[in-house]
Design a protein around this motif. Structure first.
Motif, PDB file in Angstrom:
ATOM      1  N   UNK A  60     -11.782  18.939   5.666  1.00  0.00           N
ATOM      2  CA  UNK A  60     -10.636  18.911   4.095  1.00  0.00           C
ATOM      3  C   UNK A  60     -10.747  18.342   3.193  1.00  0.00           C
ATOM      4  N   UNK A  61     -11.228  16.988   3.639  1.00  0.00           N
ATOM      5  CA  UNK A  61     -12.205  16.171   1.782  1.00  0.00           C
ATOM      6  C   UNK A  61     -12.970  17.022   1.213  1.00  0.00           C
ATOM      7  N   UNK A  62     -13.540  18.361   1.583  1.00  0.00           N
ATOM      8  CA  UNK A  62     -13.928  18.933   0.725  1.00  0.00           C
ATOM      9  C   UNK A  62     -12.464  19.463   0.296  1.00  0.00           C
ATOM     10  N   UNK A  63     -12.198  20.251   1.174  1.00  0.00           N
ATOM     11  CA  UNK A  63     -11.527  22.090   1.043  1.00  0.00           C
ATOM     12  C   UNK A  63     -10.527  20.442  -0.437  1.00  0.00           C
ATOM     13  N   UNK A  64     -10.003  19.591  -0.629  1.00  0.00           N
ATOM     14  CA  UNK A  64      -9.232  19.275  -1.818  1.00  0.00           C
ATOM     15  C   UNK A  64     -10.154  18.774  -2.626  1.00  0.00           C
ATOM     16  N   UNK A  65     -11.249  18.892  -2.752  1.00  0.00           N
ATOM     17  CA  UNK A  65     -11.824  18.732  -3.626  1.00  0.00           C
ATOM     18  C   UNK A  65     -12.196  19.600  -4.870  1.00  0.00           C
ATOM     19  N   UNK A  66     -12.421  20.834  -3.827  1.00  0.00           N
ATOM     20  CA  UNK A  66     -12.226  22.290  -4.271  1.00  0.00           C
ATOM     21  C   UNK A  66     -11.028  22.476  -5.212  1.00  0.00           C
ATOM     22  N   UNK A  67      -9.919  22.361  -3.994  1.00  0.00           N
ATOM     23  CA  UNK A  67      -9.217  22.747  -4.598  1.00  0.00           C
ATOM     24  C   UNK A  67      -8.934  22.210  -5.826  1.00  0.00           C
ATOM     25  N   UNK A  68      -8.919  20.739  -6.229  1.00  0.00           N
ATOM     26  CA  UNK A  68      -8.562  20.184  -7.753  1.00  0.00           C
ATOM     27  C   UNK A  68      -9.596  20.500  -8.023  1.00  0.00           C
ATOM     28  N   UNK A  69     -10.762  20.963  -7.943  1.00  0.00           N
ATOM     29  CA  UNK A  69     -11.549  21.608  -8.986  1.00  0.00           C
ATOM     30  C   UNK A  69     -11.257  22.915  -9.638  1.00  0.00           C
ATOM     31  N   UNK A  70     -10.914  23.518  -8.950  1.00  0.00           N
ATOM     32  CA  UNK A  70      -9.818  24.804  -9.272  1.00  0.00           C
ATOM     33  C   UNK A  70      -8.564  25.146  -9.942  1.00  0.00           C
ATOM     34  N   UNK A  71      -8.132  23.726  -9.485  1.00  0.00           N
ATOM     35  CA  UNK A  71      -6.526  23.544 -10.469  1.00  0.00           C
ATOM     36  C   UNK A  71      -6.624  22.936 -12.018  1.00  0.00           C
ATOM     37  N   UNK A  72      -8.374  22.639 -12.092  1.00  0.00           N
ATOM     38  CA  UNK A  72      -8.344  22.145 -13.793  1.00  0.00           C
ATOM     39  C   UNK A  72      -7.700  23.625 -14.548  1.00  0.00           C
ATOM     40  N   UNK A  73      -7.167  23.838 -15.857  1.00  0.00           N
ATOM     41  CA  UNK A  73      -7.156  24.351 -16.345  1.00  0.00           C
ATOM     42  C   UNK A  73      -8.268  25.304 -17.001  1.00  0.00           C
ATOM     43  N   UNK A  74      -7.649  26.264 -17.344  1.00  0.00           N
ATOM     44  CA  UNK A  74      -8.511  27.492 -18.596  1.00  0.00           C
ATOM     45  C   UNK A  74      -8.415  28.354 -18.961  1.00  0.00           C
ATOM     46  N   UNK A  75      -8.644  28.686 -20.214  1.00  0.00           N
ATOM     47  CA  UNK A  75      -7.903  29.601 -21.342  1.00  0.00           C
ATOM     48  C   UNK A  75      -7.256  30.616 -20.892  1.00  0.00           C
ATOM     49  N   UNK A  76      -7.858  31.072 -19.195  1.00  0.00           N
ATOM     50  CA  UNK A  76      -6.929  32.214 -18.613  1.00  0.00           C
ATOM     51  C   UNK A  76      -5.731  31.944 -17.833  1.00  0.00           C
TER      52      UNK A  76
END
Length: 94
Positions: free
Chosen positions: A49-65
């Motif tokens: 879960x700790x690693x999943x939380x890190x990946x989910x945070x990274x995926x939430x950082x805004x991109x142009x898309x």
């Protein structure tokens, strides 16, 4: 074998640019991506879960898309986060 259609994603995968190109791109899926099945190698899965939380945070950082801009999702320059992501430490598997 793993596939990209597992619910919730979190698969570690690799794509290459073609035979004899000597270039690979590694990525982690954030959700099901059925269209990648039989196109890219899935070689692992994030489980804790700790690693999943890190990946989910990274995926939430805004991109142009994410800002409504129409982009080619296969163009990595258009999917770069709008703020820097920095890995400050990592571990070594036993």
């Amino acid at each position: 074998p793993f596939s990209h259609n597992r619910r919730g994603g979190m698969q570690l995968s690799m794509a290459n640019k073609g035979k004899d190109k000597n270039s690979s791109q590694f990525f982690i899926t954030l959700d099901r991506i059925n269209r990648l099945n039989n196109k890219h190698v899935v070689f692992g899965e994030i489980l804790d879960q700790e690693s999943i939380s890190v990946v989910q945070y990274m995926g939430s950082v805004p991109t142009p898309a994410m800002h409504g801009e129409v982009v080619d999702m296969m163009d990595p320059k258009r999917c770069v986060p709008l703020e820097p992501l920095k890995i400050e430490s990592c571990g070594v598997l036993p």
